[in-house]
Design a protein around this motif. Structure first.
Motif, PDB file in Angstrom:
ATOM      1  N   UNK A  48      73.533  89.122   9.952  1.00 18.18           N
ATOM      2  CA  UNK A  48      72.640  88.582  10.966  1.00 18.18           C
ATOM      3  C   UNK A  48      71.867  87.380  10.430  1.00 18.18           C
ATOM      4  N   UNK A  49      71.684  86.396  11.298  1.00 16.57           N
ATOM      5  CA  UNK A  49      70.870  85.236  10.980  1.00 16.57           C
ATOM      6  C   UNK A  49      71.640  84.020  10.533  1.00 16.57           C
ATOM      7  N   UNK A  50      72.877  84.191  10.068  1.00 19.45           N
ATOM      8  CA  UNK A  50      73.635  83.029   9.581  1.00 19.45           C
ATOM      9  C   UNK A  50      74.001  82.081  10.720  1.00 19.45           C
ATOM     10  N   UNK A  51      74.275  82.650  11.898  1.00 17.82           N
ATOM     11  CA  UNK A  51      74.522  81.775  13.054  1.00 17.82           C
ATOM     12  C   UNK A  51      73.257  81.006  13.424  1.00 17.82           C
ATOM     13  N   UNK A  52      72.106  81.619  13.214  1.00 18.58           N
ATOM     14  CA  UNK A  52      70.851  80.903  13.438  1.00 18.58           C
ATOM     15  C   UNK A  52      70.691  79.735  12.487  1.00 18.58           C
ATOM     16  N   UNK A  53      71.078  79.921  11.228  1.00 18.81           N
ATOM     17  CA  UNK A  53      71.034  78.817  10.260  1.00 18.81           C
ATOM     18  C   UNK A  53      72.040  77.732  10.632  1.00 18.81           C
ATOM     19  N   UNK A  54      73.206  78.147  11.111  1.00 17.30           N
ATOM     20  CA  UNK A  54      74.188  77.154  11.574  1.00 17.30           C
ATOM     21  C   UNK A  54      73.608  76.340  12.731  1.00 17.30           C
ATOM     22  N   UNK A  55      72.880  77.001  13.607  1.00 16.75           N
ATOM     23  CA  UNK A  55      72.267  76.298  14.735  1.00 16.75           C
ATOM     24  C   UNK A  55      71.265  75.254  14.241  1.00 16.75           C
ATOM     25  N   UNK A  56      70.462  75.622  13.252  1.00 18.47           N
ATOM     26  CA  UNK A  56      69.500  74.664  12.686  1.00 18.47           C
ATOM     27  C   UNK A  56      70.237  73.469  12.094  1.00 18.47           C
ATOM     28  N   UNK A  57      71.351  73.740  11.396  1.00 18.97           N
ATOM     29  CA  UNK A  57      72.128  72.662  10.779  1.00 18.97           C
ATOM     30  C   UNK A  57      72.700  71.718  11.829  1.00 18.97           C
ATOM     31  N   UNK A  58      73.320  72.267  12.877  1.00 17.94           N
ATOM     32  CA  UNK A  58      73.964  71.405  13.872  1.00 17.94           C
ATOM     33  C   UNK A  58      72.930  70.643  14.695  1.00 17.94           C
ATOM     34  N   UNK A  59      71.779  71.246  14.946  1.00 17.53           N
ATOM     35  CA  UNK A  59      70.716  70.526  15.666  1.00 17.53           C
ATOM     36  C   UNK A  59      70.266  69.326  14.848  1.00 17.53           C
ATOM     37  N   UNK A  60      70.093  69.515  13.546  1.00 18.82           N
ATOM     38  CA  UNK A  60      69.712  68.393  12.693  1.00 18.82           C
ATOM     39  C   UNK A  60      70.740  67.286  12.700  1.00 18.82           C
ATOM     40  N   UNK A  61      72.015  67.648  12.581  1.00 17.63           N
ATOM     41  CA  UNK A  61      73.083  66.647  12.530  1.00 17.63           C
ATOM     42  C   UNK A  61      73.191  65.887  13.853  1.00 17.63           C
ATOM     43  N   UNK A  62      73.172  66.616  14.967  1.00 12.96           N
ATOM     44  CA  UNK A  62      73.288  65.957  16.274  1.00 12.96           C
ATOM     45  C   UNK A  62      72.103  65.029  16.525  1.00 12.96           C
ATOM     46  N   UNK A  63      70.913  65.505  16.243  1.00  3.83           N
ATOM     47  CA  UNK A  63      69.736  64.673  16.475  1.00  3.83           C
ATOM     48  C   UNK A  63      69.712  63.464  15.544  1.00  3.83           C
ATOM     49  N   UNK A  64      70.254  63.613  14.346  1.00  6.67           N
ATOM     50  CA  UNK A  64      70.356  62.444  13.456  1.00  6.67           C
ATOM     51  C   UNK A  64      71.216  61.359  14.093  1.00  6.67           C
ATOM     52  N   UNK A  65      72.356  61.747  14.623  1.00  4.22           N
ATOM     53  CA  UNK A  65      73.258  60.753  15.217  1.00  4.22           C
ATOM     54  C   UNK A  65      72.717  60.194  16.527  1.00  4.22           C
ATOM     55  N   UNK A  66      71.947  60.984  17.258  1.00  2.00           N
ATOM     56  CA  UNK A  66      71.379  60.494  18.507  1.00  2.00           C
ATOM     57  C   UNK A  66      70.129  59.651  18.273  1.00  2.00           C
ATOM     58  N   UNK A  67      69.325  60.057  17.288  1.00  2.00           N
ATOM     59  CA  UNK A  67      68.062  59.366  17.011  1.00  2.00           C
ATOM     60  C   UNK A  67      67.969  59.044  15.512  1.00  2.00           C
TER      61      UNK A  67
END
Length: 634
Positions: free
Chosen positions: A17-36
């Motif tokens: 439990x929780x590793x998918x939550x960490x993956x979510x944090x990672x992908x949010x950071x990456x997507x927002x980096x490319x958008x902003x």
């Protein structure tokens, strides 16, 4: 390993439990980096979190399989191929099909890149192409982000060997020796990133290199081995460690958020220690999250983060093609464009996630009556688009067929300007020695920055001190037009242009000219093509040039320049703010004149070079007339 779900973070099926939550944090950071990219400057660090998680899980699952007597090299490779390649194949060929109809320039000559993606060496392919992750312009591609997948594939390729070495070292209860082996690998790779960094220059090699990014994967594996087969890490059997877990978890998350916002991907310290430090924090978060006796895994297992995390791989694959398309088509000007982009990325990820389940699970996939028609339609659409994508890839022609001609032209123009600079140095008494960098264009790429002294902010020069009428400082767009500029500008004017030049390079050039008293009464700046800069950096350059000079700032044009709008907004603000700075609107002047440009839509053919030089000449003509009248009256 059976653990009570209410008390821990793993269920009877081995799900942590929780590793998918960490993956979510990672992908949010990456997507927002490319958008902003100029707001969430360090979001690219999310890739390191993905690497840590991959290393951790590959070690943990390998050990679990071995303990059950189920691990085999063939089985390991089969699972990796089934998990990785169906989504990649779908993403690549669906993207090629979409771009073929919407923005074909981006997928012309895409065969070589596609092969590098499918064979898992795309990171080295991009290094060979000199594709900068941060200032990439020419040969723009919607697949730049797939470098990270190549690093993981290469890690998986050598994993059985690494695992065998670990097992040999760990025989007879000497597990610490195997852990030390992975610790040494991690340290060597982390140090290598700093050693191989070309200080003050493009960090492409160390950012993309497998050898310099391996440490996050091996460190994750080290953590997986340390916790494999245990109900809890030894560390958390200590009562004080349990008490410290809450502030460590909150502090770690806060540190990650701050790093996502403020880390500069173009700063040397990012690669000489900071990225490694962030990776250690990621390890700490994974360790605390995966610990069965602590509640943090269940906290991160909330429905939103869980939903995003389970689709993070598909979101990662599709996010850059979507963001890239919005940037090059200038759809970012549409109201609520970020929300639209996020919606499209999420829909594509859900579609690909469901299609992948059908491919992987086949007949075992549960299809409800309600979702059956939708899945059937989605499968048909995926097959058609993939087939078309394969066809368009095979017959995509050559990419940027006129690149060779452009490179020869820029090289010839650079020699011309270096000769001009040498003549100018000889006039002012400067000599060109083998141990000196005589040209300002060379100074711009120098690692050593001259320190600012009080002399840089002296009183304005006397009128007699202006030894040249016009000084122009620009990048490769100006470099291409430099012969035409020299024709239309007054005698003794200086054109200083260089490929890949950034705004901060101009500061050293201005200091050099002011020191020699050869900075023109009129200064033309043409920078912003190679990357956006903040308003303060632009203002610092204006202040250094001085209020006694008239500055003309040429803005940016190029439909493949993703930061075109951002650069032009900053330039406009600077021109409005300073009375001695005038905007030269190349963006409006060049619009609609495709025949002026080479295939990249940025650099100029002979006709465009004449127009560019003529535009600058017309913009500064009033000041040139004043200089001429002043000379005649002397």
């Amino acid at each position: 390993m059976a653990v009570n779900r209410s008390a821990g973070t793993a269920d009877n099926n081995g799900h942590i439990y929780g590793l998918d939550g960490l993956r979510a944090i990672a992908i949010i950071g990456v997507i927002f980096y490319h958008m902003f990219p100029y707001t969430i400057k360090g979001g690219f660090l999310g890739v390191s979190l993905f690497f840590v998680l991959s290393g951790y899980l590959i070690a943990l699952t390998s050990e679990r399989s071995r303990m059950k007597g189920e691990f085999s090299v063939g089985g390991f490779y089969k699972k990796r191929l089934i998990r990785i390649f169906p989504p990649v194949i779908m993403t690549v060929f669906v993207t090629v099909t979409a771009f073929h109809f919407i923005y074909p320039r981006a997928v012309e000559g895409v065969q070589g890149e596609t092969v590098s993606i499918l064979l898992g060496y795309n990171n080295w392919w991009q290094i060979a192409q000199n594709s900068s992750y941060f200032t990439k312009i020419a040969n723009a591609t919607p697949f730049t982000h797939i470098w990270s997948l190549a690093v993981e594939l290469q890690f998986y390729l050598i994993w059985p060997l690494l695992y065998l070495i670990y097992l040999i070292l760990s025989t007879r209860g000497r597990k610490a020796r195997g852990l030390i082996f992975f610790l040494i690998l991690s340290v060597v790779s982390a140090v290598l990133m700093g050693v191989l960094l070309p200080f003050g220059n493009d960090a492409t090699r160390v950012y993309y290199g497998t050898d310099t990014r391996l440490y996050a994967l091996t460190a994750g594996a080290l953590l997986g081995f340390a916790g494999a087969g245990r109900s809890e890490f030894t560390l958390f059997k200590n009562r004080n460690a349990r008490k410290a877990s809450l502030p460590l978890f909150i502090g770690g998350l806060a540190f990650v958020v701050i790093s996502f916002i403020f880390t500069d991907g173009m700063a040397d310290p990012t690669y000489t220690g900071y990225m490694q430090l962030v990776t250690l924090v990621f390890l700490l978060l994974v360790m605390i999250t995966a610990e069965p006796s602590l509640p943090f895994g269940r906290i991160l297992e909330n429905p939103v983060l869980d939903f995003i995390g389970k689709r993070s791989y598909e979101m990662y694959l599709f996010m850059y093609p979507v963001i890239f398309l919005f940037n090059v088509k200038k759809w970012t000007r549409i109201p609520c464009a970020p929300l639209i982009q996020l919606g499209i990325i999420l829909l594509l990820a859900i579609w690909e996630h469901e299609m992948t389940k059908l491919v992987v699970k086949g007949r075992q996939a549960r299809i409800s009556r309600a979702s059956g028609p939708a899945l059937f339609a989605g499968a048909v659409a995926a097959i058609v688009l993939i087939v078309l994508g394969i066809f368009f890839t095979i017959f995509s022609g050559k990419k940027n067929s006129d690149t060779g001609e452009l490179e020869k032209q820029l090289a010839a123009n650079q020699k011309l300007l270096e000769q001009q600079e040498t003549r100018g140095n000889n006039k002012t008494g400067d000599t060109v020695g083998s141990d000196k960098k005589p040209s300002a264009s060379s100074n711009a790429s120098s690692d050593k920055k001259p320190e600012e002294t009080p002399d840089d902010k002296k009183k304005p020069e006397k009128e007699d001190d202006y030894k040249v009428p016009v000084t122009t400082i620009g990048d490769s767009v100006m470099l291409g037009a430099s012969p035409e500029l020299l024709k239309v500008l007054p005698k003794d004017s200086v054109v200083n242009a260089h490929e890949s030049r950034q705004l901060w390079d101009a500061k050293d050039i201005v200091k050099n000219y002011k020191k020699k008293k050869t900075l023109g009464k009129i200064v033309v700046i043409a920078l912003g093509t190679n990357g956006v800069f903040n308003e303060k950096a632009g203002q610092d350059l204006i202040d250094l040039i001085g209020s006694d000079r008239h500055i003309y700032w040429v803005n940016v044009f190029g439909d493949s320049i993703q930061w075109e709008d951002d650069s032009n907004k900053v330039i406009k603000k600077l021109c409005d703010k300073n009375e001695n700075v005038t905007l030269v609107d190349w963006h409006s002047f060049a619009a609609g004149h495709d025949s002026w440009f080479y295939h990249d839509g940025i650099h100029l053919k002979p006709e465009g070079q004449k127009k560019y030089a003529g535009m600058i000449k017309d913009a500064i003509q009033d000041d040139l007339d004043l200089i001429r009248i002043e000379k005649e009256n002397k």
